[in-house]
Write an enzyme that holds these catalytic residues in place. Sequence first.
Site, PDB file in Angstrom:
ATOM      1  N   SER A 234       0.876  -1.171   0.000  1.00 38.17           N
ATOM      2  CA  SER A 234       0.000   0.000   0.000  1.00 38.17           C
ATOM      3  C   SER A 234       0.911   1.218   0.000  1.00 38.17           C
ATOM      4  O   SER A 234       1.705   1.396   0.923  1.00 38.17           O
ATOM      5  CB  SER A 234      -0.891   0.025   1.241  1.00 38.17           C
ATOM      6  N   ARG A 235       0.813   2.031  -1.043  1.00 40.02           N
ATOM      7  CA  ARG A 235       1.718   3.183  -1.127  1.00 40.02           C
ATOM      8  C   ARG A 235       1.286   4.318  -0.204  1.00 40.02           C
ATOM      9  O   ARG A 235       2.013   5.283  -0.038  1.00 40.02           O
ATOM     10  CB  ARG A 235       1.829   3.660  -2.587  1.00 40.02           C
ATOM     11  N   VAL A 236       0.106   4.202   0.377  1.00 42.72           N
ATOM     12  CA  VAL A 236      -0.308   5.163   1.401  1.00 42.72           C
ATOM     13  C   VAL A 236       0.220   4.704   2.753  1.00 42.72           C
ATOM     14  O   VAL A 236       0.669   5.491   3.573  1.00 42.72           O
ATOM     15  CB  VAL A 236      -1.844   5.316   1.414  1.00 42.72           C
TER      16      VAL A 236
END
Length: 517
Positions: free
Chosen positions: A378-380
């Site tokens: 998850s790049r968040v």
Amino acid sequence: MESVIKKIEAEIAAWQPEGGAVEVGIVRATGDGIAEIDGLSQAVMSEMVLFDPTFDRTLEEALKDARPLYGLILNLEEDGVRAVILGDTTKIYEGMLVRRLGKLLSIPVGDELVGRVVNPLGEPVDGKGPIAGTKERPIESEAYGVIDRAPVNVPLHTGIKAIDAMIPVGRGQRELIIGDRGTGKTAIAIDTILNQKSEPKATRPICIYVAIGQKESKTAKLVAELAEKGAMEYTIIVTAPASAPAALQFLAPFAGAAIGEHFMEAGKDALVVYDDLSKQAVAYRQMSLLLRRPPGREAYPGDIFYLHSRLLERAAKLSKEKGGGSLTALPIIETQENDVSAYIPTNVISITDGQIFLESDLFNKGQRPAINVGISVSRVGSAAQTKAMKKVAGKIKLELAQFRELEAFMQFSSDLDADTKKSIDSGRRMTEVLKQNRGVPLPFEMEAAVIFAATNGYFNSFTPEEIGAIETKLQDYLSREAGGVLMAIKESKEIREETDKTLREKLDTFVAHHKAK
């Protein structure tokens, strides 16, 4: 035939307004869901047209038909236009009248759609009668710019321990669910929708499930499951089944995005699931080839990337000035033999903010959900986690990735030192803790408590084989005996010192009781 067409052309000439835009044309040829139209020299790209078998009535009268037959202009050519037919192609014939509607393809949106099943044109298909009181919105719209967006920092809890702990999804994020057929991709999306029931009503997102190219029996079963569990009260289903024309399968995700944007712009949160974009890509390829657009890699047209990017860029977390609403997208992509390097998967991976990769080997081994921790990301990240989940789940992903490597190494070695054996046993226990059956999402506070127990060694007294049964007992125990602790975690979104102490006491009591047995 030419004399008939000339006669009709003469009649059409009489219909055109003097000095105005050309409003009426005729079908020159039709086939495979595409209509070639003459006479619409002023038509614009993506404009709606109405196919009308009758000449002697006004446009308003024609639109009052029970099921008006629409088309969507997708090719502007020197000698005419080509449009895809949005409906029953057998009703279109050469020489048929075609009316311009002077607007881009639009669908009805609004609160009235909640709890209903509609097609990509917003027409109800659930047998519950017409939908009144809606307003229309263009099916395609420009995505919000950077200035109008806010950082993604509010979690969208899926109710799946492995995802909320390691691959968190935030409100406004685009998280891809990718894997082979039958690995549980839809199950993750449906569990996420079901889990929103445990969220406070004021902040509960409106869920839109878009079924593209699915069997109608599968969609009906899914609607029945959501209704049975009380989730249809905040869910909208948009369906373009396998039997629908390619044009409707192509439009379905855009319809879902338009409905979701309505709620986002009203300051609410919305979640849209595109199940799945592989089928939309195939439908778009079919349409493009029939429209005589040149094929490229794997026979897809060159703008297939633009198709998915302009769809997924519409997911956003809006700034406070814009109302603070959000639209979260969970696109689903089906791979062949776990090949994530194919054309469509790589396209969508590059557009989204991370992916949940489901591996068929893990699924066959009994790991459900079958998430490959190494490739999933998850790049968040932790920005979309509560303080409680950050505290309990910090090291899980690294430990599991190390365990997978050790597990592979273990196949080649019979003698293991004590530390390695301890790490492998710990990894096995954690793997068992993260297993979860379909259709039973956990509220966030229960997830946090169970993972707290796992990461703090409360399951160490049990063998990996016992973990599943013990965890079920622990959930029952916590619901019964530690309701105050769970409520404190739910309200504060963190595990404070006092909560931590009480939770440890409850876990000590639980372990002592079950170890004695």
